[in-house]
Design a protein around this motif. Structure first.
Motif, PDB file in Angstrom:
ATOM      1  N   MET A   1      43.944 -45.465 126.981  1.00 36.08           N
ATOM      2  CA  MET A   1      43.479 -44.756 128.166  1.00 36.08           C
ATOM      3  C   MET A   1      44.155 -43.393 128.220  1.00 36.08           C
ATOM      4  SD  MET A   1      43.680 -45.933 132.128  1.00 36.08           S
ATOM      5  CE  MET A   1      41.984 -46.303 132.498  1.00 36.08           C
ATOM      6  N   ALA A   2      43.399 -42.384 128.588  1.00 35.27           N
ATOM      7  CA  ALA A   2      43.918 -41.020 128.652  1.00 35.27           C
ATOM      8  C   ALA A   2      44.916 -40.874 129.798  1.00 35.27           C
ATOM      9  CB  ALA A   2      42.764 -40.041 128.829  1.00 35.27           C
ATOM     10  N   GLN A   3      45.912 -40.033 129.555  1.00 34.99           N
ATOM     11  CA  GLN A   3      46.913 -39.761 130.576  1.00 34.99           C
ATOM     12  C   GLN A   3      46.357 -38.762 131.581  1.00 34.99           C
ATOM     13  OE1 GLN A   3      50.620 -38.573 128.926  1.00 34.99           O
ATOM     14  NE2 GLN A   3      51.668 -38.523 130.873  1.00 34.99           N
ATOM     15  N   MET A   4      46.714 -38.927 132.854  1.00 33.56           N
ATOM     16  CA  MET A   4      46.204 -38.007 133.871  1.00 33.56           C
ATOM     17  C   MET A   4      46.999 -36.707 133.849  1.00 33.56           C
ATOM     18  SD  MET A   4      44.812 -39.859 137.271  1.00 33.56           S
ATOM     19  CE  MET A   4      46.300 -40.488 137.961  1.00 33.56           C
ATOM     20  N   THR A   5      46.267 -35.611 133.824  1.00 27.75           N
ATOM     21  CA  THR A   5      46.888 -34.297 133.921  1.00 27.75           C
ATOM     22  C   THR A   5      47.199 -34.012 135.388  1.00 27.75           C
ATOM     23  OG1 THR A   5      44.772 -33.190 134.234  1.00 27.75           O
ATOM     24  CG2 THR A   5      45.530 -33.476 131.943  1.00 27.75           C
ATOM     25  N   PRO A   6      48.011 -32.993 135.661  1.00 28.53           N
ATOM     26  CA  PRO A   6      48.267 -32.642 137.063  1.00 28.53           C
ATOM     27  C   PRO A   6      46.977 -32.318 137.824  1.00 28.53           C
ATOM     28  CG  PRO A   6      49.876 -31.586 135.653  1.00 28.53           C
ATOM     29  CD  PRO A   6      48.847 -32.228 134.749  1.00 28.53           C
ATOM     30  N   GLU A   7      46.021 -31.694 137.140  1.00 27.51           N
ATOM     31  CA  GLU A   7      44.753 -31.360 137.796  1.00 27.51           C
ATOM     32  C   GLU A   7      43.995 -32.623 138.196  1.00 27.51           C
ATOM     33  OE1 GLU A   7      45.702 -30.076 134.818  1.00 27.51           O
ATOM     34  OE2 GLU A   7      46.080 -27.992 135.342  1.00 27.51           O
ATOM     35  N   VAL A   8      43.981 -33.600 137.289  1.00 26.52           N
ATOM     36  CA  VAL A   8      43.289 -34.855 137.583  1.00 26.52           C
ATOM     37  C   VAL A   8      44.020 -35.608 138.700  1.00 26.52           C
ATOM     38  CG1 VAL A   8      42.581 -37.097 136.653  1.00 26.52           C
ATOM     39  CG2 VAL A   8      42.282 -35.031 135.284  1.00 26.52           C
ATOM     40  N   SER A   9      45.339 -35.581 138.683  1.00 22.31           N
ATOM     41  CA  SER A   9      46.108 -36.230 139.750  1.00 22.31           C
ATOM     42  C   SER A   9      45.785 -35.615 141.105  1.00 22.31           C
ATOM     43  CB  SER A   9      47.609 -36.114 139.476  1.00 22.31           C
ATOM     44  OG  SER A   9      47.960 -36.860 138.346  1.00 22.31           O
ATOM     45  N   LYS A  10      45.656 -34.288 141.141  1.00 22.36           N
ATOM     46  CA  LYS A  10      45.312 -33.613 142.398  1.00 22.36           C
ATOM     47  C   LYS A  10      43.905 -34.015 142.850  1.00 22.36           C
ATOM     48  CE  LYS A  10      45.530 -29.306 144.882  1.00 22.36           C
ATOM     49  NZ  LYS A  10      46.170 -29.858 146.039  1.00 22.36           N
ATOM     50  N   LEU A  11      42.963 -34.078 141.898  1.00 18.80           N
ATOM     51  CA  LEU A  11      41.607 -34.513 142.239  1.00 18.80           C
ATOM     52  C   LEU A  11      41.612 -35.943 142.780  1.00 18.80           C
ATOM     53  CD1 LEU A  11      39.517 -33.066 139.285  1.00 18.80           C
ATOM     54  CD2 LEU A  11      39.339 -32.432 141.697  1.00 18.80           C
ATOM     55  N   LEU A  12      42.412 -36.811 142.160  1.00 22.73           N
ATOM     56  CA  LEU A  12      42.506 -38.195 142.636  1.00 22.73           C
ATOM     57  C   LEU A  12      43.049 -38.243 144.054  1.00 22.73           C
ATOM     58  CD1 LEU A  12      42.348 -41.240 142.293  1.00 22.73           C
ATOM     59  CD2 LEU A  12      44.602 -41.139 141.195  1.00 22.73           C
ATOM     60  N   ASN A  74      51.101 -45.553 146.193  1.00 20.64           N
ATOM     61  CA  ASN A  74      50.460 -44.848 145.086  1.00 20.64           C
ATOM     62  C   ASN A  74      50.534 -43.326 145.244  1.00 20.64           C
ATOM     63  OD1 ASN A  74      49.853 -47.137 143.640  1.00 20.64           O
ATOM     64  ND2 ASN A  74      47.849 -47.379 144.577  1.00 20.64           N
ATOM     65  N   LEU A  75      50.407 -42.834 146.459  1.00 19.53           N
ATOM     66  CA  LEU A  75      50.493 -41.386 146.672  1.00 19.53           C
ATOM     67  C   LEU A  75      51.871 -40.848 146.315  1.00 19.53           C
ATOM     68  CD1 LEU A  75      48.425 -40.814 149.940  1.00 19.53           C
ATOM     69  CD2 LEU A  75      47.845 -40.090 147.613  1.00 19.53           C
ATOM     70  N   THR A  76      52.913 -41.646 146.511  1.00 19.07           N
ATOM     71  CA  THR A  76      54.262 -41.171 146.165  1.00 19.07           C
ATOM     72  C   THR A  76      54.438 -41.037 144.652  1.00 19.07           C
ATOM     73  OG1 THR A  76      55.196 -43.401 146.129  1.00 19.07           O
ATOM     74  CG2 THR A  76      55.312 -42.199 148.213  1.00 19.07           C
ATOM     75  N   LYS A  77      53.559 -41.665 143.879  1.00 23.64           N
ATOM     76  CA  LYS A  77      53.629 -41.573 142.416  1.00 23.64           C
ATOM     77  C   LYS A  77      52.945 -40.324 141.879  1.00 23.64           C
ATOM     78  CE  LYS A  77      53.702 -46.563 141.849  1.00 23.64           C
ATOM     79  NZ  LYS A  77      52.996 -47.721 141.297  1.00 23.64           N
ATOM     80  N   LEU A  78      52.126 -39.679 142.708  1.00 18.46           N
ATOM     81  CA  LEU A  78      51.402 -38.484 142.278  1.00 18.46           C
ATOM     82  C   LEU A  78      52.332 -37.272 142.300  1.00 18.46           C
ATOM     83  CD1 LEU A  78      48.047 -38.919 144.214  1.00 18.46           C
ATOM     84  CD2 LEU A  78      48.439 -39.280 141.770  1.00 18.46           C
ATOM     85  N   PRO A  79      52.179 -36.360 141.313  1.00 23.09           N
ATOM     86  CA  PRO A  79      52.964 -35.144 141.340  1.00 23.09           C
ATOM     87  C   PRO A  79      52.667 -34.341 142.606  1.00 23.09           C
ATOM     88  CG  PRO A  79      51.599 -35.250 139.342  1.00 23.09           C
ATOM     89  CD  PRO A  79      51.252 -36.425 140.208  1.00 23.09           C
ATOM     90  N   ASN A  80      53.659 -33.698 143.116  1.00 19.60           N
ATOM     91  CA  ASN A  80      53.540 -32.851 144.310  1.00 19.60           C
ATOM     92  C   ASN A  80      53.163 -33.612 145.564  1.00 19.60           C
ATOM     93  OD1 ASN A  80      54.090 -30.546 142.726  1.00 19.60           O
ATOM     94  ND2 ASN A  80      51.938 -30.449 142.117  1.00 19.60           N
ATOM     95  N   ALA A  81      53.350 -34.933 145.578  1.00 22.95           N
ATOM     96  CA  ALA A  81      53.072 -35.711 146.785  1.00 22.95           C
ATOM     97  C   ALA A  81      54.263 -35.589 147.721  1.00 22.95           C
ATOM     98  CB  ALA A  81      52.810 -37.166 146.438  1.00 22.95           C
ATOM     99  N   HIS A  82      53.972 -35.421 148.981  1.00 20.65           N
ATOM    100  CA  HIS A  82      55.061 -35.272 149.961  1.00 20.65           C
ATOM    101  C   HIS A  82      54.961 -36.352 151.000  1.00 20.65           C
ATOM    102  CE1 HIS A  82      56.041 -31.414 148.215  1.00 20.65           C
ATOM    103  NE2 HIS A  82      54.770 -31.078 148.303  1.00 20.65           N
TER     104      HIS A  82
END
Length: 82
Positions: A1-12, A74-82
């Motif tokens: 499975m492909a790794q999520m890029t920061p852009e994809v993480s933001k879209l998610l 799950n949101l705390t696992k995303l980059p730039n999540a506050h």
């Protein structure tokens, strides 16, 4: 499975903020754009998995977690999540 890029993480993160109906429409559109790249038997596999999970819920075997708790975790696992 492909790794999520920061852009994809933001879209998610943005997608998770949508209503359930909007999330369903988005998921349907994304799946439709796979151009048949979905493995054969996926529908049957999902139906079997859903049946298994419903049976586990009905029997009390499954332990559930409230959506708010899952979403927060799950949101705390995303980059730039506050």
């Amino acid at each position: 499975m492909a790794q999520m890029t920061p852009e994809v993480s933001k879209l998610l993160e943005q997608a998770l903020a949508l209503s359930i109906e909007e999330q369903e429409a988005l998921a349907d559109s994304l799946i439709s754009n796979l151009d048949g790249k979905v493995d054969e038997g996926v529908q049957e596999a999902w139906e079997a998995e859903i049946g298994k999970r419903v049976a586990e819920l009905d029997s009390g075997e499954a332990r559930t977690t409230p959506w708010a708790e899952v979403r927060k975790r799950n949101l705390t696992k995303l980059p730039n999540a506050h």
